[in-house]
Each structure stands twice: as C-alpha cells, then as structure tokens.
Design a protein around this motif. Structure first.
Motif, short mmCIF file in Angstrom:
data_model
loop_
_atom_site.label_atom_id
_atom_site.label_comp_id
_atom_site.label_asym_id
_atom_site.label_seq_id
_atom_site.Cartn_x
_atom_site.Cartn_y
_atom_site.Cartn_z
N THR A 158 10.36 17.30 -9.40
CA THR A 158 8.65 17.60 -9.36
C THR A 158 8.54 15.42 -9.98
O THR A 158 7.67 15.37 -9.58
CB THR A 158 8.48 17.86 -10.75
N ASP A 159 9.16 15.32 -11.23
CA ASP A 159 9.40 13.77 -11.01
C ASP A 159 9.56 12.66 -10.08
O ASP A 159 8.61 12.00 -9.49
CB ASP A 159 10.59 13.63 -12.15
N VAL A 160 10.78 13.16 -9.36
CA VAL A 160 10.82 12.51 -7.84
C VAL A 160 8.78 12.39 -6.61
O VAL A 160 8.74 11.09 -6.49
CB VAL A 160 12.02 12.76 -7.25
N MET A 161 8.57 13.46 -6.61
CA MET A 161 7.17 13.67 -5.87
C MET A 161 6.50 12.81 -6.49
O MET A 161 5.32 12.62 -5.98
CB MET A 161 7.26 15.00 -6.48
N ARG A 162 5.65 13.01 -7.92
CA ARG A 162 5.01 12.22 -8.79
C ARG A 162 6.00 10.54 -8.88
O ARG A 162 4.30 9.70 -8.29
CB ARG A 162 5.01 12.49 -10.01
N SER A 163 6.43 10.03 -8.61
CA SER A 163 7.20 8.96 -8.54
C SER A 163 7.38 8.27 -7.48
O SER A 163 7.02 7.26 -6.61
CB SER A 163 8.04 8.47 -9.58
N HIS A 164 7.96 8.91 -6.55
CA HIS A 164 7.64 8.47 -5.43
C HIS A 164 7.36 9.00 -4.15
O HIS A 164 7.46 8.59 -3.27
CB HIS A 164 9.33 8.46 -4.67
N GLY A 165 6.59 9.87 -4.65
CA GLY A 165 6.30 10.81 -3.45
C GLY A 165 5.05 10.04 -2.79
O GLY A 165 5.14 9.82 -1.12
N PRO A 166 4.51 9.21 -3.13
CA PRO A 166 3.51 7.99 -1.67
C PRO A 166 4.05 6.77 -0.94
O PRO A 166 4.05 7.50 0.13
CB PRO A 166 2.74 7.35 -2.49
N GLN A 167 5.34 6.81 -1.76
CA GLN A 167 5.73 5.88 -1.22
C GLN A 167 6.76 6.95 0.36
O GLN A 167 7.14 6.21 1.77
CB GLN A 167 7.53 5.02 -1.21
N ILE A 168 7.17 7.71 0.13
CA ILE A 168 7.95 8.89 0.72
C ILE A 168 7.23 9.57 2.19
O ILE A 168 7.28 9.42 2.94
CB ILE A 168 8.81 10.54 0.68
N LEU A 169 5.54 10.14 1.39
CA LEU A 169 4.81 10.09 2.58
C LEU A 169 3.92 9.00 2.85
O LEU A 169 3.91 9.16 4.70
CB LEU A 169 3.80 11.32 1.90
N ALA A 170 3.93 7.92 3.02
CA ALA A 170 3.54 6.59 3.75
C ALA A 170 4.80 6.63 4.87
O ALA A 170 4.93 6.40 5.67
CB ALA A 170 3.86 5.57 3.13
N ALA A 171 6.09 7.12 4.15
CA ALA A 171 6.84 6.30 5.24
C ALA A 171 7.32 8.10 6.18
O ALA A 171 7.82 7.18 7.66
CB ALA A 171 8.44 6.57 4.56
N VAL A 172 6.90 9.05 6.04
CA VAL A 172 7.16 10.54 7.00
C VAL A 172 5.39 9.92 8.13
O VAL A 172 5.33 9.78 8.98
CB VAL A 172 6.50 11.37 6.25
N GLN A 173 4.24 9.02 7.78
CA GLN A 173 3.50 8.87 8.13
C GLN A 173 3.46 8.43 9.35
O GLN A 173 2.98 8.19 10.33
CB GLN A 173 2.41 9.00 7.53
N ARG A 174 4.21 6.81 8.60
CA ARG A 174 4.65 5.84 9.63
C ARG A 174 5.44 6.11 10.97
O ARG A 174 5.05 6.03 12.05
CB ARG A 174 5.25 4.75 9.65
N LEU A 175 6.15 7.65 10.43
CA LEU A 175 7.17 7.98 11.57
C LEU A 175 6.30 8.99 12.51
O LEU A 175 6.95 8.50 13.68
CB LEU A 175 8.50 8.59 10.66
N VAL A 176 5.92 10.15 11.38
CA VAL A 176 5.28 11.00 12.46
C VAL A 176 3.74 10.96 13.25
O VAL A 176 3.61 11.02 14.20
CB VAL A 176 5.20 12.24 12.15
N ALA A 177 3.36 9.55 12.73
CA ALA A 177 1.39 8.74 13.30
C ALA A 177 1.16 9.57 13.32
O ALA A 177 -0.41 9.82 12.08
CB ALA A 177 1.73 8.52 14.45
N ASP A 178 0.39 11.80 13.91
CA ASP A 178 -0.13 12.03 13.59
C ASP A 178 -0.12 12.96 11.92
O ASP A 178 1.22 13.14 11.11
CB ASP A 178 -0.05 13.47 13.99
N PRO A 179 -1.46 12.05 11.07
CA PRO A 179 -1.81 13.10 10.03
C PRO A 179 -0.79 14.89 9.44
O PRO A 179 -0.44 14.60 8.59
CB PRO A 179 -2.86 12.52 9.69
N ASP A 180 -1.93 14.84 10.31
CA ASP A 180 -1.63 16.76 10.27
C ASP A 180 0.42 16.88 10.31
O ASP A 180 0.44 17.61 9.44
CB ASP A 180 -2.29 17.68 10.75
N GLN A 181 0.69 16.32 11.42
CA GLN A 181 1.87 17.25 11.05
C GLN A 181 2.80 16.10 10.10
O GLN A 181 3.88 16.60 10.07
CB GLN A 181 2.57 16.15 12.59
N ALA A 182 2.41 14.92 9.93
CA ALA A 182 3.04 14.26 8.72
C ALA A 182 2.94 15.12 7.41
O ALA A 182 3.60 15.07 6.91
CB ALA A 182 2.23 12.85 8.52
#
Lengths: 127, 195
Positions: free
Chosen positions: B20-44
């Motif tokens: 939970t700590d990781v998701m709180r502190s680094h979740g936005p970075q991880i989610l942004a990285a996934v979005q750039r890779l997958v491109a489609d927001p729902d799939q991301a």
C-alpha cells in the motif's frame, strides 16, 4: 574558382550535378588549396546517410574510437548533419521532459480495487 | 521482512502495508509508465491493477536486490508488456515515410530544418507537451515500447532486450527509428510554433 565558390559548389560536386569543366575547376582548386583539399577529404570519409545511421551509437558513445573521430570530422563540415543532430537531441530531451507533468494521483477507485484484490487473494503476507 | 530498511520509504512491518505504501508513493509513476506503454487508458488501468496483483502474488520471491518500489515497478511493467503481446499488433504501419530520405550519393533529399527554440523553452508551451505525448502514442507498438522503456523509463538496452525477447541490436535500431520518426512528427508543430 576561389575557396568561396568551391564551398558553394561542394554539394553539387558530390551530387554529380556539375559539368565536367566545373568539376575539373573544383578539383584543380582543391589540389592547390590545403584547407579545401582537407574539406574534400573529410567529405569523402562519410556520407550524411551513414552519419544518421550511426547517430544513435555516436550519442551513446559506443562507436569504436576511429569511427567516432570520423563522425566528429563529418559534423565539423556538414551544416545539414549539425541541424539533424540538434533536432534529434531536442527530440530526446522533449520526450524525456514531457513525462513528469502528466503525473496525477492513482484514481481512488483503482487504488481501492487493488487493495480489495490483494485482500481477496491468499497473499504474500499469509504465505 | 519489510521493516528492515530495504526501502527507506517503507515503514510498515506487514506485506500488505508495504505494498500500500508503494502504491501511495510510487503508484502515479507506475500508472503513468503503464499508460505510456499500453496507450489505451482503460487497458492501462486494467494492466496496472493486474500488474499490482501480480507483484503481490510474487512478493515471496522478492529478495531485496532493489528497493521494493523499483521491484514492483518492474513487475507491473512486465505485466503491461505481456498484455501488449496478448493484444497483438493490429495496425503496425511502416515508419519509412517519417525517416530522412537520401540521394544515391548519401545526401539529404531535403535539407533538415533548423529547430530555433531550446527544448526547455518549447516545453513551457502546453501545446508542445501535449503534442509530444500524442506523437509518442501514435507510434506503432513495435517502436513506441522500446522508446518508452529507453527514454522514459531509463532502462539499459540489454534490459529492454531481455524484457522484449529481442536482440540488443534490434532494440537499438527500433529506438533510433522511433526517435527519428518522432522528430519528423514533431517538426510541423514546432516549426509552425516558432514562426
């Protein structure tokens, strides 16, 4: 042909767009002018296509030393490759820098969905 | 296990709290990285959720060689890449039209344009930041993914090759082509903006 005329005809020289007499004039000038002779030799070492082909390795500094020097020398005398390199570098910088201003929070429902999924799973904490 | 200083940000003694700590502190970075890779927001979002769960399930295998947040980041990225492979390549177009053209003697067919503004100045304009992101998203998966992993995630070529199961040389070629194509895609917007 003086140095200025020589340099202005260099592109046409390599593109074979000069007449035979114009080409001969250029070569005659280069044979008597040391700076223009050096310029001609540098241009013969590497084409712009090859410069672009090896650009990635050039920037990563992974080319053999002698190849790197040839790239340096080409860059010194080729304003077009200087412009291409500047645009290429700017593209990398823009790509890297544009990343950070898009960071938002993880949406609360997504955050909660992950927590719920972990709780449902026989997770690491209980293994 | 998780309070032993493996990651300075983690203070929770239990696994779920650490995640939970990781998701709180680094979740936005991880989610942004996934979005750039997958491109489609729902799939991301799906990839993020599934990837975080995959990390949770793999947590017993975490050996502390990197910080927990880095390890989770990598697991989620790996999961997003698996999703991309499952998704397949539906519309892989050629990049040839976006690469520089040369004469038979190796000279540029058309002279490269001059970029008048510095990247730092350009990035102050919202439309430029937006254009960069849109252009990256428009690249075919084959080229976008190595570019994102290299220039946005900062991974080494060897690491990318391993993740994508291709040779290091293939990674280099794809990253180089993606940058060249991106340069061509950005030029109409940037040169127009400079006038």
């Amino acid at each position: 042909v003086n140095c200025e005329a020589f340099m202005s005809r260099l592109w046409e020289y390599f593109e074979s767009k000069l007449s035979k007499s114009e080409r001969d004039d250029c070569e005659e000038h280069a044979s008597t002018c040391e700076p223009c002779s050096e310029l001609l030799a540098k241009c013969h070492e590497l084409t712009c296509r090859q410069f672009v082909e090896f650009l990635n390795d050039y920037l990563d500094d992974t080319l053999p030393a002698d190849r790197h020097i040839v790239m340096d020398r080409h860059l010194e005398v080729c304003p077009e490759c200087q412009r291409y390199l500047a645009g290429y570098r700017s593209t990398i910088a823009l790509t890297k820098s544009a990343r950070w201003d898009e960071l938002g929070e993880v949406p609360s429902e997504l955050f909660q969905a992950v927590i719920d999924a972990m709780s449902e799973d026989d997770g690491a904490g209980s293994r | 296990m998780f309070s032993g200083g493996l990651d300075g940000r983690i203070t929770n003694p239990d696994a779920k709290g650490a995640m939970t700590d990781v998701m709180r502190s680094h979740g936005p970075q991880i989610l942004a990285a996934v979005q750039r890779l997958v491109a489609d927001p729902d799939q991301a979002r799906d990839a993020f959720q599934e990837g975080m769960l995959a990390a949770w399930k793999s947590l017993p295998g975490y050996q502390g060689r990197s910080t927990l947040s880095t390890w989770v980041h990598r697991v989620v990225i790996n999961h997003a890449l698996m999703l991309l492979r499952r998704r397949g390549r539906t519309h892989e177009q050629s990049l040839d039209d976006l690469l520089p053209s040369f004469t038979g003697y190796g000279h540029y067919l058309s002279s490269p344009p001059e970029w008048c503004e510095e990247p730092g100045t350009l990035l102050q304009r919202e439309e430029v930041r937006s254009e960069v992101r849109q252009c990256v998203e428009r690249l075919p998966d084959t080229y976008r993914v190595p570019l994102v992993l290299r220039d946005l995630e900062g991974m080494r070529m060897e690491e990318i090759a391993k993740l994508l199961e291709i040779t290091v040389n293939a990674v280099k070629i794809r990253v180089h082509r993606a940058r060249q194509a991106l340069k061509s895609m950005l030029e109409p917007c940037l040169l127009e903006g400079a006038k």
